[in-house]
Write an enzyme that holds these catalytic residues in place. Structure first.
Site, mmCIF file in Angstrom:
data_model
loop_
_atom_site.group_PDB
_atom_site.id
_atom_site.type_symbol
_atom_site.label_atom_id
_atom_site.label_comp_id
_atom_site.label_asym_id
_atom_site.label_seq_id
_atom_site.Cartn_x
_atom_site.Cartn_y
_atom_site.Cartn_z
ATOM 1 N N THR A 89 0.823 -1.210 0.000
ATOM 2 C CA THR A 89 0.000 0.000 0.000
ATOM 3 C C THR A 89 0.855 1.257 0.000
ATOM 4 O OG1 THR A 89 -1.820 1.173 1.076
ATOM 5 C CG2 THR A 89 -0.236 0.089 2.524
ATOM 6 N N ARG A 90 0.280 2.334 -0.500
ATOM 7 C CA ARG A 90 0.871 3.661 -0.380
ATOM 8 C C ARG A 90 -0.220 4.619 0.072
ATOM 9 N NH1 ARG A 90 -0.627 6.261 -5.539
ATOM 10 N NH2 ARG A 90 -1.083 4.628 -7.034
ATOM 11 N N HIS B 289 -8.917 2.376 3.936
ATOM 12 C CA HIS B 289 -10.364 2.568 4.003
ATOM 13 C C HIS B 289 -11.025 1.204 4.187
ATOM 14 C CE1 HIS B 289 -10.711 1.171 -0.107
ATOM 15 N NE2 HIS B 289 -10.159 2.248 -0.639
ATOM 16 N N ARG C 74 -6.776 -4.530 -8.856
ATOM 17 C CA ARG C 74 -6.973 -3.762 -10.073
ATOM 18 C C ARG C 74 -6.027 -2.554 -10.097
ATOM 19 N NH1 ARG C 74 -12.764 -1.856 -12.378
ATOM 20 N NH2 ARG C 74 -12.837 -4.066 -12.765
ATOM 21 N N HIS D 30 -10.104 -1.716 1.850
ATOM 22 C CA HIS D 30 -8.811 -2.363 2.136
ATOM 23 C C HIS D 30 -8.957 -3.353 3.290
ATOM 24 C CE1 HIS D 30 -7.164 1.701 0.593
ATOM 25 N NE2 HIS D 30 -7.062 0.826 -0.390
#
Ligand code: ZN
Length: 244
Positions: free
Chosen positions: A53-54, A58, A147, A61
């Protein structure tokens, strides 16, 4: 890519020696690959899935991370800490937001937070492969690829980063491909996607980065279906949560 062009006409390669073993400002969350492997072994995790992740987390996730915890023994939440583009969340904000989420909503025996000190290249499918290899080094057996992984704007096809793995079957880390576009559906009363939910747009609460960002700027919390209030509070407590 601008960073590379600014380095001039020549780049030098050759054997590497480690001169500086400084773990940087987030030392407590910057275990080296040999050390995370040790942690996973001590915890008895045979399978470990990495979440790249960067971003701040939310609800979409979190739902995904918990879904894969039904498939693997442990979850490595592995945010990239390093140079990002303007408008991205600052490193410290990402780390603190995840600490709040894990503390409030995860089984601590099944999750491990560690940083990946590198920078985003926004190289889409090729970077997805790089991300997988790095996570294998940290001791992961699986990695979530969703995606438009490591994409930017609409530069790459939405599933290119998923499809590229077919060409590299020998990575020794299993990608878990998550297809679909996710939102919270009021009728399903859960996180849903175009692959799972039959309801219309009027029932969707989107996980929109733009809306979350705007909420932070306005001090307006997104609905709890989109972001945990504790996570929002942590982000809001920073005077400047974004890279300038
Ligand atoms: Zn639905």
């Amino acid at each position: 890519m601008a960073g590379y062009y600014e380095r001039g006409d020549f780049l030098v390669g050759g054997p590497l020696s480690l001169l500086d073993n400084d773990r940087g400002p987030y030392a407590a969350w910057n275990l080296f690959p040999a050390e995370t492997r040790q942690v996973f072994a001590e915890r008895g995790w045979d399978t470990v899935v990495a979440f790249q992740t960067r971003n701040v987390p939310h609800a979409g996730h979190e739902d995904l991370q918990k879904t894969v915890l039904g498939l693997c023994d442990g979850l490595l939440i592995h945010p990239i800490i390093g140079k990002k583009k303007a408008g991205d969340f600052r490193d410290e904000v990402i780390l603190e937001a995840y600490k709040a989420l894990i503390q409030g909503y995860f089984n601590p025996d099944r999750v491990f937070l560690n940083i990946l000190p590198t920078e985003m290249r926004y190289a889409g499918p090729k970077e997805a492969i790089l991300h997988a290899i790095m996570r294998k080094n940290y001791g992961c057996t699986h990695i979530i690829i969703g995606r438009d992984h490591a994409g930017v704007g609409k530069f790459y096809g939405e599933e290119e980063a998923i499809e590229i793995f077919e060409r590299f079957p020998d990575l020794e880390i299993q990608p878990i491909m998550i297809r679909g576009d996710f939102w919270y559906c009021k009728k399903c009363a859960r996180v849903a996607s175009d692959r799972t939910c039959p309801h219309g747009e009027e029932d969707q609460i989107p996980f929109s980065g733009t809306l979350i960002r705007q909420g932070i700027l306005d001090g307006q919390a997104p609905p709890a279906e989109v972001m945990r209030p504790e996570v929002f509070e942590v982000i809001r407590s920073f005077a400047q949560p974004f890279v300038e």
